[in-house]
Scaffold this motif. Sequence first.
Motif, PDB file in Angstrom:
ATOM      1  N   TYR A   1       0.162   6.853   4.380  1.00  0.00           N
ATOM      2  CA  TYR A   1      -0.103   6.759   2.941  1.00  0.00           C
ATOM      3  C   TYR A   1      -0.019   8.153   2.309  1.00  0.00           C
ATOM      4  O   TYR A   1       0.612   8.328   1.264  1.00  0.00           O
ATOM      5  CB  TYR A   1      -1.487   6.145   2.735  1.00  0.00           C
ATOM      6  CG  TYR A   1      -1.824   5.843   1.298  1.00  0.00           C
ATOM      7  CD1 TYR A   1      -1.486   4.620   0.737  1.00  0.00           C
ATOM      8  CD2 TYR A   1      -2.495   6.759   0.501  1.00  0.00           C
ATOM      9  CE1 TYR A   1      -1.797   4.318  -0.583  1.00  0.00           C
ATOM     10  CE2 TYR A   1      -2.816   6.477  -0.812  1.00  0.00           C
ATOM     11  CZ  TYR A   1      -2.467   5.253  -1.355  1.00  0.00           C
ATOM     12  OH  TYR A   1      -2.772   4.965  -2.655  1.00  0.00           O
TER      13      TYR A   1
ATOM     14  N   SER B   1       0.828  -1.206   0.000  1.00  0.00           N
ATOM     15  CA  SER B   1       0.000   0.000   0.000  1.00  0.00           C
ATOM     16  C   SER B   1       0.863   1.258   0.000  1.00  0.00           C
ATOM     17  O   SER B   1       0.597   2.215  -0.737  1.00  0.00           O
ATOM     18  CB  SER B   1      -0.922  -0.010   1.227  1.00  0.00           C
ATOM     19  OG  SER B   1      -1.588   1.213   1.378  1.00  0.00           O
ATOM     20  N   LEU B   2       1.906   1.259   0.798  1.00  0.00           N
ATOM     21  CA  LEU B   2       2.784   2.427   0.873  1.00  0.00           C
ATOM     22  C   LEU B   2       3.600   2.585  -0.409  1.00  0.00           C
ATOM     23  O   LEU B   2       3.876   3.711  -0.840  1.00  0.00           O
ATOM     24  CB  LEU B   2       3.667   2.344   2.114  1.00  0.00           C
ATOM     25  CG  LEU B   2       2.880   2.331   3.441  1.00  0.00           C
ATOM     26  CD1 LEU B   2       3.834   2.166   4.622  1.00  0.00           C
ATOM     27  CD2 LEU B   2       2.004   3.544   3.601  1.00  0.00           C
TER      28      LEU B   2
ATOM     29  N   HIS C   1      -6.090   3.223  -1.735  1.00  0.00           N
ATOM     30  CA  HIS C   1      -5.823   3.102  -0.295  1.00  0.00           C
ATOM     31  C   HIS C   1      -7.015   2.477   0.427  1.00  0.00           C
ATOM     32  O   HIS C   1      -6.823   1.611   1.295  1.00  0.00           O
ATOM     33  CB  HIS C   1      -5.493   4.453   0.334  1.00  0.00           C
ATOM     34  CG  HIS C   1      -5.343   4.340   1.823  1.00  0.00           C
ATOM     35  ND1 HIS C   1      -4.283   3.682   2.403  1.00  0.00           N
ATOM     36  CD2 HIS C   1      -6.145   4.723   2.828  1.00  0.00           C
ATOM     37  CE1 HIS C   1      -4.429   3.697   3.714  1.00  0.00           C
ATOM     38  NE2 HIS C   1      -5.555   4.326   3.998  1.00  0.00           N
TER      39      HIS C   1
ATOM     40  N   ALA D   1       1.334   4.225  -2.794  1.00  0.00           N
ATOM     41  CA  ALA D   1       1.264   5.663  -2.490  1.00  0.00           C
ATOM     42  C   ALA D   1       2.419   6.410  -3.141  1.00  0.00           C
ATOM     43  O   ALA D   1       2.227   7.481  -3.736  1.00  0.00           O
ATOM     44  CB  ALA D   1       1.281   5.889  -0.979  1.00  0.00           C
TER      45      ALA D   1
END
Length: 179
Positions: free
Chosen positions: A141, A74-75, A118, A78
């Motif tokens: 994020y 997820s990061l 996200h 981002a």
Amino acid sequence: MQSTNGWASLVMAVVVVGLVVRQQLRTRRVRRHGSLIIPAVLGILGALGIAFGIASVVKYHPLTTLPVVLLVASLAVAAGFGMARARTVRVWQGPQGEVLRKGTAATTGLWLASIGAHIGLSLWIDHTAGAGVGTASLYAYLAIGLGPQNLLVRGRAGALRPQPDAANQPNPGSYIRQR
């Protein structure tokens, strides 16, 4: 009480995301050093949120590998969206020689896609972890998305700033000392 906390967190997240996106769409000066303050503050809040989220999980059962891998993914997503958004931000030199920036419709679209990504990933993380680790990662994020975006926009702005012309600068050693 738990429901009230959930709604308060959701409202706070919507407000923060709204303010970040609104700020991106305003015409403003590109500052040489100031554009990393907000990502730094969001990063601190994000690290605390993730730490508290993980603590709430391990209180009841061990944290498995899958939510951690999803959180890292997820990061990374981002950061990727941040780099893509940086290319959509309009950067130009203003009338007084200052460098200005403003997000475009594409910037807004990428923000919406980023927030959608996200939400999807955080729901998946929370489903696999059994608690709010994914939801708690919103600020991290945002920080990891804004950091690369701001650095890349600052790099583009640096190319527009007038550079001192070395040929027209006096040589400090050529001054004649007066008594």
